[in-house]
Design a protein around this motif. Structure first.
Motif, PDB file in Angstrom:
ATOM      1  N   ASN A 265       0.809  -1.155  -0.093  1.00 28.21           N
ATOM      2  CA  ASN A 265      -0.016   0.094  -0.093  1.00 28.21           C
ATOM      3  C   ASN A 265       0.928   1.168   0.049  1.00 28.21           C
ATOM      4  OD1 ASN A 265       0.805   0.544   2.472  1.00 28.21           O
ATOM      5  ND2 ASN A 265      -1.039  -0.389   3.736  1.00 28.21           N
ATOM      6  N   ARG A 266       0.238   2.555  -0.101  1.00 25.37           N
ATOM      7  CA  ARG A 266       0.925   3.543  -0.009  1.00 25.37           C
ATOM      8  C   ARG A 266       1.748   4.144   0.954  1.00 25.37           C
ATOM      9  NH1 ARG A 266      -1.408   8.489   2.085  1.00 25.37           N
ATOM     10  NH2 ARG A 266      -3.524   7.926   3.130  1.00 25.37           N
ATOM     11  N   TRP A 267       1.450   3.422   2.157  1.00 29.33           N
ATOM     12  CA  TRP A 267       2.141   3.604   3.248  1.00 29.33           C
ATOM     13  C   TRP A 267       3.608   2.976   3.354  1.00 29.33           C
ATOM     14  CZ3 TRP A 267       1.244   8.033   5.850  1.00 29.33           C
ATOM     15  CH2 TRP A 267      -0.237   8.239   5.782  1.00 29.33           C
ATOM     16  N   GLN A 268       3.476   1.485   2.957  1.00 26.58           N
ATOM     17  CA  GLN A 268       4.346   0.956   2.922  1.00 26.58           C
ATOM     18  C   GLN A 268       5.776   1.410   1.763  1.00 26.58           C
ATOM     19  OE1 GLN A 268       1.698  -2.775   2.249  1.00 26.58           O
ATOM     20  NE2 GLN A 268       3.806  -3.759   2.794  1.00 26.58           N
ATOM     21  N   ARG A 269       5.068   1.839   0.768  1.00 21.54           N
ATOM     22  CA  ARG A 269       5.902   2.650  -0.237  1.00 21.54           C
ATOM     23  C   ARG A 269       6.556   4.069   0.322  1.00 21.54           C
ATOM     24  NH1 ARG A 269       7.052   0.705  -4.512  1.00 21.54           N
ATOM     25  NH2 ARG A 269       5.810  -1.312  -5.306  1.00 21.54           N
ATOM     26  N   TYR A 270       5.750   4.462   1.095  1.00 22.05           N
ATOM     27  CA  TYR A 270       6.509   5.936   1.591  1.00 22.05           C
ATOM     28  C   TYR A 270       7.394   5.502   2.513  1.00 22.05           C
ATOM     29  CZ  TYR A 270       6.628  10.306   4.129  1.00 22.05           C
ATOM     30  OH  TYR A 270       6.905  11.378   4.767  1.00 22.05           O
ATOM     31  N   ILE A 271       7.304   4.416   3.568  1.00 22.49           N
ATOM     32  CA  ILE A 271       8.154   4.128   4.461  1.00 22.49           C
ATOM     33  C   ILE A 271       9.221   3.685   3.864  1.00 22.49           C
ATOM     34  CG2 ILE A 271       8.518   2.685   6.473  1.00 22.49           C
ATOM     35  CD1 ILE A 271       5.551   2.869   6.915  1.00 22.49           C
ATOM     36  N   ALA A 272       9.160   2.727   2.966  1.00 21.05           N
ATOM     37  CA  ALA A 272      10.209   2.161   2.191  1.00 21.05           C
ATOM     38  C   ALA A 272      11.368   3.149   1.543  1.00 21.05           C
ATOM     39  CB  ALA A 272       9.778   1.077   1.154  1.00 21.05           C
ATOM     40  N   GLN A 273      10.813   4.085   0.679  1.00 15.35           N
ATOM     41  CA  GLN A 273      11.384   5.223   0.007  1.00 15.35           C
ATOM     42  C   GLN A 273      12.114   6.412   1.006  1.00 15.35           C
ATOM     43  OE1 GLN A 273      11.596   5.512  -3.453  1.00 15.35           O
ATOM     44  NE2 GLN A 273      13.558   6.489  -2.576  1.00 15.35           N
ATOM     45  N   GLN A 274      11.380   6.384   2.290  1.00 16.26           N
ATOM     46  CA  GLN A 274      12.028   7.204   3.289  1.00 16.26           C
ATOM     47  C   GLN A 274      13.162   6.686   3.861  1.00 16.26           C
ATOM     48  OE1 GLN A 274      11.180  10.416   4.401  1.00 16.26           O
ATOM     49  NE2 GLN A 274      10.204  10.656   2.244  1.00 16.26           N
ATOM     50  N   SER A 275      13.000   5.321   4.153  1.00 14.35           N
ATOM     51  CA  SER A 275      14.171   4.596   4.568  1.00 14.35           C
ATOM     52  C   SER A 275      15.198   4.621   3.431  1.00 14.35           C
ATOM     53  CB  SER A 275      13.785   3.153   4.875  1.00 14.35           C
ATOM     54  OG  SER A 275      12.690   3.109   5.857  1.00 14.35           O
ATOM     55  N   ALA A 276      15.159   4.339   2.376  1.00 15.37           N
ATOM     56  CA  ALA A 276      16.223   4.389   1.233  1.00 15.37           C
ATOM     57  C   ALA A 276      16.646   5.471   1.083  1.00 15.37           C
ATOM     58  CB  ALA A 276      15.419   4.074  -0.241  1.00 15.37           C
TER      59      ALA A 276
END
Length: 410
Positions: A265-276
């Motif tokens: 979902n969008r939250w997973q993608r947001y967290i993953a990109q912020q982490s990257a």
């Protein structure tokens, strides 16, 4: 006459001495240049070999769960003991051959009485089986970590450590680090796990709908979607601390997402990109949806680094299946793998690749007793003895097709 002869002899001796001295001055550099301790150099000096990067193979699996029927299936009434080793017999070689193997232990070890959903508590023998399978690090950050309260939280960590695991995601004391550090082939690797919180009234911390004490909240790694950016800063501080303490590789694990959804979902993608972008991590493993989701590389917008992300590794083992949930995807998981080359002198990864071996949870009955085994969906699938006996080869093949589609493999 005698005096003249003596002068002539002295002159001749001085001349000879001078010749010898000049000869030594010329010959000495030729004889000993480039030598150590007066040893003449080799005619063919051995060239210095360039530094070879260190190969690391890292493996991680998703949710290790023990439902009620898995308690009954692994109990031996003759010995009055539990034994879970057969669950992992087909995947053991993959796990034990990895340089570093991690698993998400989604249950507690709080002691008897044991229970399945909704308050998970498994026998300590499960930890023995996971260790026997070859796992090195037990991740405890998940939504079932507080199923038996603070006592269960602490005893779970104690049991796992006593069995030889490094643990990450919960701790016995607030002074302990929020990550686990392990040296693999001379490379220091940090494992940083975090789980999502559930909303609660007020300012307390909620895990799986339970409000937990502030003392217990200090012992767990968690983040809230309601204060996400603030909590991502805390996760970044944990990753930074690991780097400061010498971590050369940082592995991030998230327990996140929506159950039974086969796409991030969008939250997973947001967290993953912020982490990257901001956390200087090298790979991200994740689970919780109990089904597989896509795996892909994310590029850091900060430095362009390619970071492998497994958005959900699915269930490694559970009793969630088509017969219990009318959802065949819950039977499927992966052995998530990252192979990298690390150049020690430069402190950097020179190459990184992600891959996955899909798995399927077999359940069949011998007499009145159910048997659970994790089947790797690999080149030996057609020869698997359990599938021949159970007649479930077609279900395993369907699981392989599902997994290849969900992972978006070419």
């Amino acid at each position: 006459m005698i005096e003249n002869a003596e002068r002539k002899n002295r002159f001749t001796a001085l001349l000879i001495t001078a010749f010898i001295a000049v000869g030594c001055l010329i010959a000495f550099p030729l004889l000993f240049s480039g030598c150590s301790n007066g040893v003449a150099p080799s005619e063919n000096p051995v060239p210095q070999q360039p530094e070879q990067p260190i190969d690391l193979n890292i493996l991680c699996v998703g949710d290790v769960m023990v439902h009620r029927s898995q308690l009954a299936s692994q109990y031996d009434s003759s010995t009055k003991k539990y034994d879970y080793t057969n669950n992992y017999r087909y995947v053991k070689d993959y796990i034990s051959q990895a340089d570093l193997a991690l698993c998400n232990v989604e249950t507690t070890f709080a002691g008897a009485p044991y229970s399945g959903y909704p308050d998970f508590c498994a026998p300590d023998e499960l930890a023995d089986a996971l260790k026997d399978a070859g796992f090195d690090v037990a991740i405890t950050s998940n939504n079932h970590m507080m199923d038996r309260g603070g006592y269960g939280l602490k005893r779970t960590v104690e049991v796992l450590r006593n069995k030889g695991f490094l643990t990450a995601g919960s701790r016995l004391d607030p002074q302990e680090k929020r990550y686990a550090m392990i040296e693999v082939k001379g490379v220091k690797v940090a494992v940083v796990p975090y789980t999502y919180e559930t909303p609660v009234s007020g300012t307390g911390t909620g895990i799986n709908g339970r409000v937990i004490s502030s003392e217990n909240a200090e012992l767990i790694n968690s983040f809230s979607y309601q204060t996400l950016d603030q909590d991502l800063e805390q996760i970044k501080r944990t990753c930074d601390e690991a780097r400061t303490d010498g971590a050369e590789i940082v592995i991030l694990y998230y327990h996140w997402g929506e159950e039974y959804q086969t796409s991030a979902n969008r939250w997973q993608r947001y967290i993953a990109q912020q982490s990257a972008d901001h956390m200087n991590v090298d790979m991200i493993f994740a689970s919780h949806p109990h089904v597989l989701q896509e795996m892909e590389y994310l590029k850091s917008q900060k430095d362009g680094k390619e970071i492998p992300v497994f958005f959900s590794m699915g269930n490694f083992i559970s009793n969630q299946r088509i017969e219990t949930l009318d959802n065949r995807y819950t039977e499927e998981g992966i052995l998530a793998k990252v192979h990298l080359k690390y150049l020690k002198s430069q402190g950097k990864i020179t190459d990184i690749k992600m891959s996955a071996i899909p798995t399927w949870v077999e359940k069949y009955t011998t007499g009145s007793k159910p048997i659970y085994e994790i089947i790797p969906l690999d080149d030996n699938l057609q020869k698997n003895e359990t599938l021949k006996a159970s007649g479930h080869l077609s279900r395993a093949e369907a699981a392989l097709e599902d997994a290849n589609g969900l992972l978006k493999k070419d």
